[in-house]
Scaffold this active site. Structure first.
Site, short mmCIF file in Angstrom:
data_model
loop_
_atom_site.label_atom_id
_atom_site.label_comp_id
_atom_site.label_asym_id
_atom_site.label_seq_id
_atom_site.Cartn_x
_atom_site.Cartn_y
_atom_site.Cartn_z
N GLY A 112 27.44 10.43 1.50
CA GLY A 112 26.28 11.66 1.28
C GLY A 112 26.05 12.03 0.01
N ASP A 162 24.82 14.85 3.42
CA ASP A 162 23.45 14.64 3.23
C ASP A 162 22.67 14.82 4.72
OD1 ASP A 162 24.78 12.32 4.15
OD2 ASP A 162 23.12 11.26 3.98
N THR A 195 27.77 8.25 11.06
CA THR A 195 26.83 9.02 11.29
C THR A 195 25.84 8.37 12.28
OG1 THR A 195 26.72 10.40 9.28
CG2 THR A 195 24.65 10.02 10.40
N ARG A 200 32.85 21.04 3.03
CA ARG A 200 31.76 20.04 2.43
C ARG A 200 30.66 19.99 2.81
NH1 ARG A 200 30.02 14.66 4.02
NH2 ARG A 200 29.58 13.42 2.24
N VAL A 201 29.39 19.78 2.37
CA VAL A 201 28.17 19.61 3.36
C VAL A 201 27.69 18.06 2.75
CG1 VAL A 201 25.95 20.56 3.19
CG2 VAL A 201 27.51 22.05 3.11
N THR A 229 22.62 7.07 6.53
CA THR A 229 24.13 6.83 6.86
C THR A 229 24.44 6.50 5.35
OG1 THR A 229 25.82 6.34 8.05
CG2 THR A 229 24.14 4.68 7.98
N GLY A 230 25.72 6.98 5.32
CA GLY A 230 26.09 6.42 3.90
C GLY A 230 27.03 7.46 3.17
N1 ASP Z 1 26.06 10.27 5.50
C1 ASP Z 1 27.33 11.12 6.13
C2 ASP Z 1 27.93 12.04 5.18
O1 ASP Z 1 28.12 11.89 3.80
C3 ASP Z 1 28.55 9.98 6.46
C4 ASP Z 1 28.07 8.92 7.09
O2 ASP Z 1 26.79 8.54 7.02
O3 ASP Z 1 28.82 8.38 8.11
O4 ASP Z 1 28.42 13.07 5.39
#
Ligand code: ASP
Length: 222
Positions: free
Chosen positions: A141, A118, A87, A115-116, A138-139
């Site tokens: 979600g 965060d 992200t 899928r949705v 980021t992480g």
């Molecule tokens: N937070 C994002 C998600 O869960 C993924 C990411 O941070 O790369 O869609």
């Protein structure tokens, strides 16, 4: 939920300024984009060899585990973070004291269709209010949605009088880490203080300000 928009963030701004709504998704969002004069692009504009290879590797690992849904869930969980995440987020404070946050993502590699995550959920992966701070995450979600991470950090600043460094650390390391919620956030407050906490081995990050030295980091010892 859009597939043919080069910059969903620019479209989000048009939704904010030129519609009566807060969120539009899917086909309706693309119709609105057309009405606003946004050029729709081919979806393969977003293909990159790096992400394609990550998807193939993830699928190979997951295919082996298709026997039961429990095994599949466990295999999905075990995919390394660098396969899954990517992200891009930004937070900013302008000279009029306005705080803003934006987050743009392709989601997590090998996610289910539909899928949705965060990133578009205000309060989970993205949040800004002029009374406290701006946060972009980021992480993983699903954890950021369950724990309403971005707005929880701002609430701790606003109602508990915490610094963004303490509030960010409390949520990223105190709340998320013990339950396996991997990831991090970038935060800026009303005074232009910046904090970039994460609980993974690294997070690509950078900051620029007229009062602090420009900073760029990847791993957690920098
Ligand atoms: N937070 C994002 C998600 O869960 C993924 C990411 O941070 O790369 O869609």
């Amino acid at each position: 939920g859009v597939k043919h928009i080069e910059s969903p963030i620019n479209l989000a701004r048009l939704v904010m300024e030129n519609s009566v709504h807060v969120m539009l998704s899917g086909q309706g969002a693309e119709e609105f984009a057309k009405e606003q004069g946004v050029t729709l692009i081919e979806n393969n504009l977003f293909d990159t060899p790096h992400r394609y290879e990550a998807l193939i590797k993830a699928k190979q690992k997951l295919d082996k585990a298709k026997a039961t849904s429990k095994a599949y869930q466990a295999a999905h969980k075990a995919l390394p973070n660098n396969y899954k995440m990517g992200t891009v987020g930004a937070v900013a404070l302008d000279k009029n004291g306005n705080l803003a946050a934006g987050t743009s993502t392709g989601g997590m590699t090998a996610k289910r269709y539909g899928r949705v995550g965060d990133a578009p959920v205000i309060g989970a992966g993205t949040f800004a209010e002029n009374e406290s701070c701006a946060v972009s995450a980021t992480g993983h979600g699903e954890y950021f949605i369950r724990y309403n991470v971005a707005s929880d950090i701002c609430a701790r600043v606003k109602y508990q009088g915490k610094t963004i460094a303490d509030a960010g650390n409390d949520v990223i390391n105190g709340v998320l880490k013990p339950i396996g919620g991997t990831g991090g956030v970038i935060i800026i407050d009303t005074k232009g203080n910046i904090s970039l906490p994460f609980n993974t081995s690294g997070m690509y990050r950078a900051s620029k300000s007229n009062t602090q030295a420009t900073y760029v980091g990847i791993f957690n010892d920098e």
